[in-house]
Motif scaffolding. Structure first.
Motif, PDB file in Angstrom:
ATOM      1  N   ARG A  34      14.223  13.339  -0.025  1.00 54.96           N
ATOM      2  CA  ARG A  34      14.034  14.606   0.700  1.00 54.96           C
ATOM      3  C   ARG A  34      14.685  15.733  -0.093  1.00 54.96           C
ATOM      4  O   ARG A  34      15.895  15.788  -0.237  1.00 54.96           O
ATOM      5  N   SER A  35      13.837  16.592  -0.630  1.00 56.98           N
ATOM      6  CA  SER A  35      14.321  17.733  -1.403  1.00 56.98           C
ATOM      7  C   SER A  35      13.152  18.665  -1.671  1.00 56.98           C
ATOM      8  O   SER A  35      12.020  18.367  -1.316  1.00 56.98           O
ATOM      9  N   VAL A  36      13.430  19.776  -2.335  1.00 58.20           N
ATOM     10  CA  VAL A  36      12.368  20.713  -2.708  1.00 58.20           C
ATOM     11  C   VAL A  36      11.536  20.175  -3.865  1.00 58.20           C
ATOM     12  O   VAL A  36      10.523  20.758  -4.210  1.00 58.20           O
ATOM     13  N   PHE A  37      11.933  19.062  -4.460  1.00 59.93           N
ATOM     14  CA  PHE A  37      11.241  18.522  -5.622  1.00 59.93           C
ATOM     15  C   PHE A  37      10.221  17.440  -5.280  1.00 59.93           C
ATOM     16  O   PHE A  37       9.523  16.952  -6.141  1.00 59.93           O
ATOM     17  N   ALA A  38      10.164  17.060  -4.022  1.00 58.52           N
ATOM     18  CA  ALA A  38       9.225  16.006  -3.604  1.00 58.52           C
ATOM     19  C   ALA A  38       8.547  16.428  -2.308  1.00 58.52           C
ATOM     20  O   ALA A  38       9.086  17.212  -1.524  1.00 58.52           O
ATOM     21  N   ILE A  39       7.375  15.903  -2.092  1.00 59.30           N
ATOM     22  CA  ILE A  39       6.610  16.173  -0.882  1.00 59.30           C
ATOM     23  C   ILE A  39       7.447  15.765   0.328  1.00 59.30           C
ATOM     24  O   ILE A  39       8.124  14.744   0.298  1.00 59.30           O
ATOM     25  N   LYS A  40       7.447  16.570   1.353  1.00 61.06           N
ATOM     26  CA  LYS A  40       8.221  16.255   2.558  1.00 61.06           C
ATOM     27  C   LYS A  40       7.487  15.209   3.398  1.00 61.06           C
ATOM     28  O   LYS A  40       6.305  15.340   3.684  1.00 61.06           O
ATOM     29  N   TYR A  41       8.228  14.201   3.769  1.00 61.37           N
ATOM     30  CA  TYR A  41       7.716  13.128   4.612  1.00 61.37           C
ATOM     31  C   TYR A  41       8.137  13.414   6.049  1.00 61.37           C
ATOM     32  O   TYR A  41       9.274  13.778   6.306  1.00 61.37           O
ATOM     33  N   TYR A  42       7.203  13.236   6.994  1.00 58.44           N
ATOM     34  CA  TYR A  42       7.531  13.471   8.401  1.00 58.44           C
ATOM     35  C   TYR A  42       7.453  12.216   9.246  1.00 58.44           C
ATOM     36  O   TYR A  42       8.327  11.977  10.065  1.00 58.44           O
ATOM     37  N   ASN A  43       6.423  11.408   9.062  1.00 60.45           N
ATOM     38  CA  ASN A  43       6.242  10.261   9.935  1.00 60.45           C
ATOM     39  C   ASN A  43       5.234   9.314   9.310  1.00 60.45           C
ATOM     40  O   ASN A  43       4.463   9.700   8.436  1.00 60.45           O
ATOM     41  N   SER A  44       5.225   8.070   9.776  1.00 60.75           N
ATOM     42  CA  SER A  44       4.184   7.120   9.382  1.00 60.75           C
ATOM     43  C   SER A  44       3.953   6.147  10.522  1.00 60.75           C
ATOM     44  O   SER A  44       4.849   5.892  11.330  1.00 60.75           O
ATOM     45  N   TRP A  45       2.731   5.632  10.592  1.00 56.72           N
ATOM     46  CA  TRP A  45       2.390   4.677  11.644  1.00 56.72           C
ATOM     47  C   TRP A  45       1.184   3.856  11.208  1.00 56.72           C
ATOM     48  O   TRP A  45       0.434   4.261  10.329  1.00 56.72           O
ATOM     49  N   ILE A  46       1.039   2.706  11.842  1.00 55.60           N
ATOM     50  CA  ILE A  46      -0.113   1.845  11.574  1.00 55.60           C
ATOM     51  C   ILE A  46      -1.017   1.895  12.785  1.00 55.60           C
ATOM     52  O   ILE A  46      -0.574   1.780  13.924  1.00 55.60           O
ATOM     53  N   GLU A  47      -2.309   2.081  12.513  1.00 56.10           N
ATOM     54  CA  GLU A  47      -3.312   2.177  13.570  1.00 56.10           C
ATOM     55  C   GLU A  47      -4.648   1.694  13.007  1.00 56.10           C
ATOM     56  O   GLU A  47      -5.069   2.140  11.939  1.00 56.10           O
ATOM     57  N   SER A  48      -5.298   0.776  13.705  1.00 61.69           N
ATOM     58  CA  SER A  48      -6.632   0.282  13.313  1.00 61.69           C
ATOM     59  C   SER A  48      -6.712  -0.138  11.843  1.00 61.69           C
ATOM     60  O   SER A  48      -7.539   0.351  11.082  1.00 61.69           O
ATOM     61  N   ASP A  49      -5.842  -1.030  11.427  1.00 63.86           N
ATOM     62  CA  ASP A  49      -5.822  -1.534  10.049  1.00 63.86           C
ATOM     63  C   ASP A  49      -5.630  -0.448   8.999  1.00 63.86           C
ATOM     64  O   ASP A  49      -6.103  -0.577   7.863  1.00 63.86           O
ATOM     65  N   SER A  50      -4.956   0.632   9.343  1.00 61.49           N
ATOM     66  CA  SER A  50      -4.655   1.698   8.386  1.00 61.49           C
ATOM     67  C   SER A  50      -3.210   2.154   8.547  1.00 61.49           C
ATOM     68  O   SER A  50      -2.688   2.176   9.660  1.00 61.49           O
ATOM     69  N   LEU A  51      -2.598   2.493   7.422  1.00 58.94           N
ATOM     70  CA  LEU A  51      -1.267   3.101   7.436  1.00 58.94           C
ATOM     71  C   LEU A  51      -1.472   4.593   7.295  1.00 58.94           C
ATOM     72  O   LEU A  51      -2.131   5.054   6.367  1.00 58.94           O
ATOM     73  N   TYR A  52      -0.921   5.365   8.224  1.00 62.11           N
ATOM     74  CA  TYR A  52      -1.010   6.820   8.197  1.00 62.11           C
ATOM     75  C   TYR A  52       0.354   7.357   7.787  1.00 62.11           C
ATOM     76  O   TYR A  52       1.376   6.975   8.360  1.00 62.11           O
ATOM     77  N   ILE A  53       0.358   8.260   6.794  1.00 63.37           N
ATOM     78  CA  ILE A  53       1.597   8.885   6.341  1.00 63.37           C
ATOM     79  C   ILE A  53       1.443  10.388   6.537  1.00 63.37           C
ATOM     80  O   ILE A  53       0.614  11.026   5.883  1.00 63.37           O
ATOM     81  N   GLN A  54       2.236  10.943   7.457  1.00 63.06           N
ATOM     82  CA  GLN A  54       2.200  12.381   7.734  1.00 63.06           C
ATOM     83  C   GLN A  54       3.195  13.071   6.812  1.00 63.06           C
ATOM     84  O   GLN A  54       4.369  12.704   6.760  1.00 63.06           O
ATOM     85  N   MET A  55       2.706  14.058   6.068  1.00 61.44           N
ATOM     86  CA  MET A  55       3.564  14.734   5.104  1.00 61.44           C
ATOM     87  C   MET A  55       3.206  16.208   4.995  1.00 61.44           C
ATOM     88  O   MET A  55       2.253  16.675   5.623  1.00 61.44           O
ATOM     89  N   GLU A  56       3.969  16.888   4.203  1.00 60.39           N
ATOM     90  CA  GLU A  56       3.786  18.315   3.957  1.00 60.39           C
ATOM     91  C   GLU A  56       2.397  18.602   3.396  1.00 60.39           C
ATOM     92  O   GLU A  56       1.903  17.886   2.526  1.00 60.39           O
ATOM     93  N   LEU A  57       1.776  19.648   3.883  1.00 61.88           N
ATOM     94  CA  LEU A  57       0.483  20.093   3.376  1.00 61.88           C
ATOM     95  C   LEU A  57       0.709  20.960   2.147  1.00 61.88           C
ATOM     96  O   LEU A  57       1.527  21.880   2.167  1.00 61.88           O
ATOM     97  N   CYS A  58       0.008  20.671   1.079  1.00 61.71           N
ATOM     98  CA  CYS A  58       0.145  21.432  -0.160  1.00 61.71           C
ATOM     99  C   CYS A  58      -1.157  22.134  -0.504  1.00 61.71           C
ATOM    100  O   CYS A  58      -2.220  21.759  -0.034  1.00 61.71           O
TER     101      CYS A  58
END
Length: 193
Positions: A34-58
């Motif tokens: 977590r820093s200004v040098f990497a994409i910000k991570y907010y959350n992740s979850w598994i749903e319907s055989d997929s891993l969802y990773i919520q992160m900063e929009l660029c």
């Protein structure tokens, strides 16, 4: 209203335990950096055989920025960069080296540095409108015990940007420096029509 990006990783076709571990490792590594040098991570979850990773929009990627730069400056004389093009190239490379330096100070070897994995973020507050390069895609990243410590792994990133030693099993943070040099060559190359 806040906007986010969501990366969707299909888990249905993954049978190798190693591939599943890489996906989970990506979220763990994003939390660590977590820093200004990497994409910000907010959350992740598994749903319907997929891993969802919520992160900063660029806004975009370095790959697209370099394509735009090539189009803008391709009409200049052969092998001559304008001072403006040199300034832009230096600023891009400076920000990129800061990102890689930060990862190495945290003892993280990215292992998949390439223009696609460098994103352009818009820093807050919006009225200031400062953009910043940020690293993303930490699925192959490894934590070393210390800078200079060797990492063993069979996983490889994009072969076009891989250091020769990363194709084997023992390498250290200098593999990222090799990738950084190849990206730097793309940043500073002058294209002509």
């Amino acid at each position: 209203m806040e906007l986010y990006a969501v990366k969707i990783c299909d888990l249905s076709g993954i049978t190798e335990e190693n591939d599943k571990q890489n996906l989970l490792l990506e979220t763990k590594n994003m939390i660590k950096v977590r820093s200004v040098f990497a994409i910000k991570y907010y959350n992740s979850w598994i749903e319907s055989d997929s891993l969802y990773i919520q992160m900063e929009l660029c806004l975009d990627s370095l790959k697209n920025l370099l394509q735009l730069k090539r189009k803008l400056f391709s009409t200049k004389p052969p092998n001559r960069m304008t001072s403006f093009e040199v300034y832009i190239s230096l600023e891009i490379f400076r920000e990129l080296t800061e990102c890689v330096q930060y990862m190495h100070e945290k003892r993280i070897i990215h292992r998949d540095l390439k223009p696609d994995n460098v994103l352009i973020a818009l820093e807050e507050p919006l009225y200031y409108s400062k953009t910043r390069l940020k690293l993303c895609d930490f699925g192959l990243a490894k934590e070393a015990l210390s800078i200079g410590a060797y990492v063993m792994s069979d996983d490889v990133g994009d072969p076009r940007y891989q250091a020769p030693e990363a194709m084997g099993t023992d390498y250290d943070h200098l593999a990222d420096v090799y990738s950084l040099a190849l990206i730097g060559a793309e940043i500073f190359v002058h294209y002509n029509k």
